[in-house]
Design a protein around this motif. Structure first.
Motif, PDB file in Angstrom:
ATOM      1  N   LYS A 282     -25.271  21.733   8.741  1.00 28.63           N
ATOM      2  CA  LYS A 282     -24.602  22.922   9.275  1.00 28.63           C
ATOM      3  C   LYS A 282     -25.311  24.205   8.847  1.00 28.63           C
ATOM      4  CE  LYS A 282     -20.000  20.796   9.468  1.00 28.63           C
ATOM      5  NZ  LYS A 282     -18.616  20.804   8.920  1.00 28.63           N
ATOM      6  N   LEU A 283     -25.946  24.137   7.691  1.00 33.71           N
ATOM      7  CA  LEU A 283     -26.670  25.308   7.191  1.00 33.71           C
ATOM      8  C   LEU A 283     -28.092  25.395   7.743  1.00 33.71           C
ATOM      9  CD1 LEU A 283     -25.530  25.150   3.450  1.00 33.71           C
ATOM     10  CD2 LEU A 283     -24.792  26.810   5.167  1.00 33.71           C
ATOM     11  N   GLY A 284     -28.471  24.400   8.547  1.00 34.12           N
ATOM     12  CA  GLY A 284     -29.803  24.400   9.149  1.00 34.12           C
ATOM     13  C   GLY A 284     -30.871  23.705   8.335  1.00 34.12           C
ATOM     14  N   TYR A 285     -30.458  23.002   7.266  1.00 30.41           N
ATOM     15  CA  TYR A 285     -31.419  22.297   6.417  1.00 30.41           C
ATOM     16  C   TYR A 285     -31.332  20.796   6.681  1.00 30.41           C
ATOM     17  CZ  TYR A 285     -31.135  26.774   3.995  1.00 30.41           C
ATOM     18  OH  TYR A 285     -31.139  28.114   3.702  1.00 30.41           O
ATOM     19  N   SER A 286     -32.009  20.342   7.713  1.00 29.76           N
ATOM     20  CA  SER A 286     -31.960  18.920   8.055  1.00 29.76           C
ATOM     21  C   SER A 286     -33.186  18.558   8.883  1.00 29.76           C
ATOM     22  CB  SER A 286     -30.680  18.591   8.832  1.00 29.76           C
ATOM     23  OG  SER A 286     -30.670  19.299  10.070  1.00 29.76           O
ATOM     24  N   GLY A 287     -33.339  17.273   9.141  1.00 23.87           N
ATOM     25  CA  GLY A 287     -34.462  16.795   9.932  1.00 23.87           C
ATOM     26  C   GLY A 287     -35.428  15.976   9.115  1.00 23.87           C
ATOM     27  N   SER A 288     -36.152  15.091   9.783  1.00 24.42           N
ATOM     28  CA  SER A 288     -37.055  14.162   9.110  1.00 24.42           C
ATOM     29  C   SER A 288     -38.180  14.853   8.355  1.00 24.42           C
ATOM     30  CB  SER A 288     -37.659  13.196  10.134  1.00 24.42           C
ATOM     31  OG  SER A 288     -36.663  12.389  10.716  1.00 24.42           O
ATOM     32  N   LEU A 289     -38.566  16.045   8.784  1.00 27.54           N
ATOM     33  CA  LEU A 289     -39.663  16.749   8.135  1.00 27.54           C
ATOM     34  C   LEU A 289     -39.185  17.745   7.099  1.00 27.54           C
ATOM     35  CD1 LEU A 289     -41.981  17.430  11.215  1.00 27.54           C
ATOM     36  CD2 LEU A 289     -41.798  15.399   9.782  1.00 27.54           C
ATOM     37  N   SER A 290     -37.870  17.837   6.915  1.00 31.91           N
ATOM     38  CA  SER A 290     -37.315  18.812   5.974  1.00 31.91           C
ATOM     39  C   SER A 290     -36.583  18.189   4.803  1.00 31.91           C
ATOM     40  CB  SER A 290     -36.335  19.748   6.711  1.00 31.91           C
ATOM     41  OG  SER A 290     -36.954  20.404   7.785  1.00 31.91           O
ATOM     42  N   LEU A 291     -36.046  16.978   4.997  1.00 30.34           N
ATOM     43  CA  LEU A 291     -35.123  16.437   4.008  1.00 30.34           C
ATOM     44  C   LEU A 291     -35.115  14.914   4.082  1.00 30.34           C
ATOM     45  CD1 LEU A 291     -32.786  17.263   1.992  1.00 30.34           C
ATOM     46  CD2 LEU A 291     -31.256  17.014   3.952  1.00 30.34           C
ATOM     47  N   GLY A 292     -35.102  14.269   2.928  1.00 27.55           N
ATOM     48  CA  GLY A 292     -34.983  12.821   2.892  1.00 27.55           C
ATOM     49  C   GLY A 292     -33.536  12.384   3.023  1.00 27.55           C
ATOM     50  N   SER A 293     -33.287  11.334   3.796  1.00 25.72           N
ATOM     51  CA  SER A 293     -31.928  10.799   3.938  1.00 25.72           C
ATOM     52  C   SER A 293     -32.013   9.413   4.549  1.00 25.72           C
ATOM     53  CB  SER A 293     -31.071  11.710   4.838  1.00 25.72           C
ATOM     54  OG  SER A 293     -31.559  11.718   6.172  1.00 25.72           O
ATOM     55  N   TRP A 294     -30.914   8.670   4.467  1.00 23.03           N
ATOM     56  CA  TRP A 294     -30.781   7.383   5.132  1.00 23.03           C
ATOM     57  C   TRP A 294     -29.513   7.398   5.962  1.00 23.03           C
ATOM     58  CZ3 TRP A 294     -31.406   5.571  -0.459  1.00 23.03           C
ATOM     59  CH2 TRP A 294     -32.765   5.456  -0.788  1.00 23.03           C
ATOM     60  N   VAL A 295     -29.520   6.683   7.077  1.00 21.44           N
ATOM     61  CA  VAL A 295     -28.311   6.584   7.882  1.00 21.44           C
ATOM     62  C   VAL A 295     -27.297   5.704   7.143  1.00 21.44           C
ATOM     63  CG1 VAL A 295     -29.461   6.968  10.095  1.00 21.44           C
ATOM     64  CG2 VAL A 295     -29.274   4.641   9.193  1.00 21.44           C
ATOM     65  N   PRO A 296     -25.997   5.948   7.314  1.00 22.35           N
ATOM     66  CA  PRO A 296     -24.979   5.213   6.555  1.00 22.35           C
ATOM     67  C   PRO A 296     -24.606   3.856   7.126  1.00 22.35           C
ATOM     68  CG  PRO A 296     -23.926   6.884   7.880  1.00 22.35           C
ATOM     69  CD  PRO A 296     -25.407   7.062   8.080  1.00 22.35           C
ATOM     70  N   ASP A 297     -25.165   3.500   8.305  1.00 19.09           N
ATOM     71  CA  ASP A 297     -24.818   2.234   8.929  1.00 19.09           C
ATOM     72  C   ASP A 297     -25.969   1.801   9.831  1.00 19.09           C
ATOM     73  OD1 ASP A 297     -22.415   0.288   9.585  1.00 19.09           O
ATOM     74  OD2 ASP A 297     -23.382   0.760  11.505  1.00 19.09           O
ATOM     75  N   VAL A 298     -26.202   0.487   9.934  1.00 16.07           N
ATOM     76  CA  VAL A 298     -27.337   0.002  10.728  1.00 16.07           C
ATOM     77  C   VAL A 298     -27.193   0.315  12.212  1.00 16.07           C
ATOM     78  CG1 VAL A 298     -27.893  -1.841   9.106  1.00 16.07           C
ATOM     79  CG2 VAL A 298     -26.290  -2.295  10.975  1.00 16.07           C
ATOM     80  N   MET A 299     -25.965   0.623  12.655  1.00 14.20           N
ATOM     81  CA  MET A 299     -25.752   0.973  14.060  1.00 14.20           C
ATOM     82  C   MET A 299     -25.699   2.479  14.278  1.00 14.20           C
ATOM     83  SD  MET A 299     -25.615  -1.906  15.726  1.00 14.20           S
ATOM     84  CE  MET A 299     -24.806  -1.535  17.274  1.00 14.20           C
ATOM     85  N   ALA A 300     -25.877   3.233  13.211  1.00 16.08           N
ATOM     86  CA  ALA A 300     -25.734   4.689  13.313  1.00 16.08           C
ATOM     87  C   ALA A 300     -26.942   5.356  13.941  1.00 16.08           C
ATOM     88  CB  ALA A 300     -25.483   5.285  11.927  1.00 16.08           C
ATOM     89  N   HIS A 301     -28.046   4.653  14.058  1.00 18.31           N
ATOM     90  CA  HIS A 301     -29.255   5.200  14.675  1.00 18.31           C
ATOM     91  C   HIS A 301     -29.485   4.485  15.987  1.00 18.31           C
ATOM     92  CE1 HIS A 301     -33.655   5.656  15.349  1.00 18.31           C
ATOM     93  NE2 HIS A 301     -33.453   6.850  14.843  1.00 18.31           N
ATOM     94  N   GLY A 302     -29.259   5.190  17.079  1.00  9.14           N
ATOM     95  CA  GLY A 302     -29.447   4.588  18.399  1.00  9.14           C
ATOM     96  C   GLY A 302     -28.276   3.764  18.866  1.00  9.14           C
ATOM     97  N   GLY A 303     -27.218   3.694  18.107  1.00 11.01           N
ATOM     98  CA  GLY A 303     -26.059   2.906  18.500  1.00 11.01           C
ATOM     99  C   GLY A 303     -24.916   3.775  18.976  1.00 11.01           C
ATOM    100  N   GLY A 304     -24.348   3.438  20.117  1.00  9.29           N
ATOM    101  CA  GLY A 304     -23.181   4.149  20.613  1.00  9.29           C
ATOM    102  C   GLY A 304     -23.473   5.493  21.248  1.00  9.29           C
ATOM    103  N   ARG A 305     -24.775   5.848  21.383  1.00 12.31           N
ATOM    104  CA  ARG A 305     -25.096   7.144  21.970  1.00 12.31           C
ATOM    105  C   ARG A 305     -25.966   7.004  23.217  1.00 12.31           C
ATOM    106  NH1 ARG A 305     -27.530   9.854  16.624  1.00 12.31           N
ATOM    107  NH2 ARG A 305     -28.798   7.979  16.894  1.00 12.31           N
ATOM    108  N   GLU A 306     -26.161   5.792  23.666  1.00 14.16           N
ATOM    109  CA  GLU A 306     -27.026   5.567  24.815  1.00 14.16           C
ATOM    110  C   GLU A 306     -26.279   5.840  26.114  1.00 14.16           C
ATOM    111  OE1 GLU A 306     -30.126   5.024  24.363  1.00 14.16           O
ATOM    112  OE2 GLU A 306     -29.896   4.800  22.201  1.00 14.16           O
TER     113      GLU A 306
END
Length: 309
Positions: free
Chosen positions: A225-249
């Motif tokens: 929300k503060l604008g500090y996010s993204g693969s090139l800005s911050l390390g993180s992992w998704v919280p669920d194996v379906m959270a990336h590419g799942g349910g948004r197609e």
């Protein structure tokens, strides 16, 4: 007729019926790795351009785990067609970023990816492929690998190779909202992998359901929300194996015939995009940039340049 004259005549007749040694089989594919030595050497007489895709194998919910590689592969194939050039398989297992928590994800660090691609780029350069174009599409962390590759390779070899991040380039084309609506299907159609995309009902409830209870990362959400996010800005992992590419197609095709049609529509969209990229002009300018670098800048700055001897 003496023996020598007879033999000479026979040889002349035989030579007339045998293809000339300079004859080369017409390109049956643009995949450089499937061409013969003779075909590759002949191609390099007229062009030094090659396209190489960079992507990842990672969880994408119910969608194919290699879709972030298939997309740039399709662009590479379309670009090779556009320029009467060649392409080759590149880095399939690039750095996945947030999805390393999944069984379908293959993890290679950015530095490992750069090392692999740099060795590939050096080999291609020595083979004669001076204008190399690396492509990514749909993979957020890809610039960590592709961008580092072209910068370090230029400093070390004095050769400008090109990296195209389609996610950054496409907005420049100001495409109509539906101009990429079927691109994922088009990529799998062009590469001959359309069957990898599921049909409606293939997974039942798993089409949009999480694998289990999903914990909330309030800190990451707050940073976003503060604008500090993204693969090139911050390390993180998704919280669920379906959270990336799942349910948004988008809605899945109802049957194989509809999937085929979506594939054809998407292929047309990708080809249309490539035609708007002015690739022939870009390759001409890339060559001019290379010549200027090596005829003006290298002699001018000499030993101060990285790697100078």
């Amino acid at each position: 007729m003496n023996v020598i004259r007879w033999v000479s005549c026979a040889v002349a007749v035989w030579a007339a019926t045998v293809p000339a040694s300079s004859q080369v089989r017409k390109l049956h594919t643009r995949d450089m790795t499937r061409l013969s030595q003779v075909q590759v050497a002949d191609y390099l007489k007229r062009s030094d351009i090659i396209f190489i895709p960079v992507g990842a194998v990672e969880t994408n919910g119910i969608m194919p785990s290699d879709r972030d590689y298939v997309s740039p592969l399709a662009y590479a194939m379309a670009m090779a067609d556009e320029l009467d050039a060649v392409y080759m398989p590149g880095l399939i297992w690039s750095y996945p970023g947030t999805t390393m928590i999944a069984q379908a994800t293959i993890n290679i660090s950015p530095s490992q990816g750069v090392t692999f691609l740099k060795a590939l780029a050096q080999s291609l350069l020595h083979q004669g492929f001076r204008r190399q174009v690396y492509i990514s599409s749909g993979q957020g962390p890809a610039p960590l690998t592709g961008g580092t590759l072209v910068r370090e390779f230029f400093d070390e070899e004095r050769v400008p190779i090109l990296y195209i991040d389609m996610d950054l380039y496409l907005p420049k084309l100001k495409l109509a909202p539906d101009a990429r609506s079927r691109a994922l299907y088009g990529a799998h159609y062009i590469t001959g992998r359309l069957i990898d995309l599921p049909l409606k009902g293939d997974y039942g409830e798993a089409e949009s359901k999480a694998a289990g209870a999903v914990p909330e990362n309030t800190g990451l959400a707050g940073l976003g929300k503060l604008g500090y996010s993204g693969s090139l800005s911050l390390g993180s992992w998704v919280p669920d194996v379906m959270a990336h590419g799942g349910g948004r197609e988008p809605a899945l095709p109802a049957n194989a015939a509809e999937r085929e049609e979506w594939g054809k529509q998407g292929a047309a969209q990708i080809i249309a995009i490539v035609k708007q990229m002015h690739l022939q002009e870009a390759m001409t300018e890339l060559k001019k940039h290379d010549e200027f670098t090596n005829t003006v800048l290298v002699p001018k700055f000499g030993k101060i340049l990285p790697g100078a001897k």
